[in-house]
Design an enzyme around this catalytic site. Structure first.
Site, PDB file in Angstrom:
ATOM      1  N   VAL A 117       0.820  -1.209   0.000  1.00  0.00           N
ATOM      2  CA  VAL A 117       0.000   0.000   0.000  1.00  0.00           C
ATOM      3  C   VAL A 117       0.859   1.266   0.000  1.00  0.00           C
ATOM      4  O   VAL A 117       0.634   2.177  -0.787  1.00  0.00           O
ATOM      5  CB  VAL A 117      -0.979   0.003   1.204  1.00  0.00           C
ATOM      6  CG1 VAL A 117      -1.764   1.299   1.268  1.00  0.00           C
ATOM      7  CG2 VAL A 117      -1.910  -1.206   1.127  1.00  0.00           C
ATOM      8  N   CYS A 118       1.856   1.332   0.868  1.00  0.00           N
ATOM      9  CA  CYS A 118       2.642   2.564   1.051  1.00  0.00           C
ATOM     10  C   CYS A 118       3.855   2.678   0.125  1.00  0.00           C
ATOM     11  O   CYS A 118       4.333   3.788  -0.107  1.00  0.00           O
ATOM     12  CB  CYS A 118       3.129   2.663   2.496  1.00  0.00           C
ATOM     13  SG  CYS A 118       1.827   2.577   3.731  1.00  0.00           S
ATOM     14  N   MET A 119       4.372   1.563  -0.387  1.00  0.00           N
ATOM     15  CA  MET A 119       5.641   1.600  -1.101  1.00  0.00           C
ATOM     16  C   MET A 119       5.513   1.523  -2.613  1.00  0.00           C
ATOM     17  O   MET A 119       6.191   2.256  -3.333  1.00  0.00           O
ATOM     18  CB  MET A 119       6.534   0.440  -0.598  1.00  0.00           C
ATOM     19  CG  MET A 119       7.939   0.429  -1.153  1.00  0.00           C
ATOM     20  SD  MET A 119       8.973   1.762  -0.507  1.00  0.00           S
ATOM     21  CE  MET A 119       8.761   3.018  -1.722  1.00  0.00           C
TER      22      MET A 119
END
Length: 189
Positions: A117-119
Site C-alpha cells: 500500500v505505502c511503497m
C-alpha cells in the site's frame, strides 16, 4: 540497473510508524525496525539527504507517530517530515514529491511500510518521473506473503531495483576501508 553512489542518492523513508510497522508481518518487526534504523544512521553519517513522511499520525490507535528512533537519528528531517492526511500514494502529496525532488539527487533508495500500500505507488511514480529507484525490501513488509510478492513483481516489472539493507549499504560504500565504510561497518555487524 546502474550502481548507486552516495553522492547522487537520497534516502526516502515512508510511513515507518509505530502502528503501521506492526502490520508488516512478512518482515519480523524487530528486523524491519533494525533495518530502518541502519538506513537512517547510514544516511545521516554519510550526509545523504533524507526525506521522511507519515500518514495520519494522529490516528494513534492504528498508525501513530513515526518511529521515535528516527527523531533521535534525524532530528531535522523528522521536524521537516511530510505529514500526509490520508493520501495513499505519497507521491500524490505535492509536499512529499517536492521534498524528494528538492534533494537534487537522481537516485532514490526507498523503503516503506506497508510494501503493497505505502511503497509500490510512490516508487513507481518516482520512476515514471525519471528518478532511479531501489527499494529496500527488508525495511518494508506487507500483511501477508502474497501481497508482498505481488508488490515485488509490480515494482520489478516497472523497472525498480529490489535490494536488501546490507546490499544497498555495501553498494553505496564501495570500499569498507573508506570513510563511508567506517560508518557502515559497525551498523551491519
Amino acid at each position: 540497473m546502474k550502481a548507486f553512489n552516495i553522492e547522487d542518492t537520497a534516502m526516502i523513508l515512508i510511513d515507518h510508524q509505530v502502528g503501521t510497522n506492526t502490520w508488516a508481518s512478512t518482515t519480523p518487526l524487530e528486523l524491519l525496525q533494525r533495518n530502518v534504523i541502519i538506513l537512517a544512521k547510514f544516511a545521516k553519517g554519510t550526509g545523504m539527504p533524507t526525506v521522511l513522511t507519515s500518514s495520519q499520525e494522529t490516528n494513534v490507535n492504528v498508525q501513530g507517530p513515526l518511529m521515535p528512533e528516527l527523531q533521535e537519528i534525524l532530528p531535522e528531517e523528522f521536524a521537516a517530515r511530510i505529514k500526509r492526511q490520508g493520501v495513499v500514494n505519497a507521491w500524490d502529496d505535492e509536499n512529499f514529491a517536492n521534498a524528494c525532488r528538492n534533494t537534487g539527487k537522481k537516485n532514490f533508495v526507498m523503503a516503506g511500510v506497508t510494501t503493497d500500500v505505502c511503497m509500490v505507488a510512490p516508487a513507481i511514480s518516482a520512476l515514471e518521473e525519471g528518478f532511479n529507484v531501489k527499494v529496500v525490501c527488508d525495511a518494508c513488509g506487507s500483511t501477508n506473503q502474497i501481497a508482498e510478492e505481488m508488490s515485488w513483481r509490480r515494482m520489478e516489472r516497472a523497472g525498480i531495483g529490489l535490494t536488501s539493507t546490507n546490499a544497498i549499504v555495501a553498494e553505496l560504500v564501495k570500499n569498507w576501508a573508506s570513510t563511508a565504510g567506517a560508518i557502515a561497518f559497525p551498523l551491519l555487524t
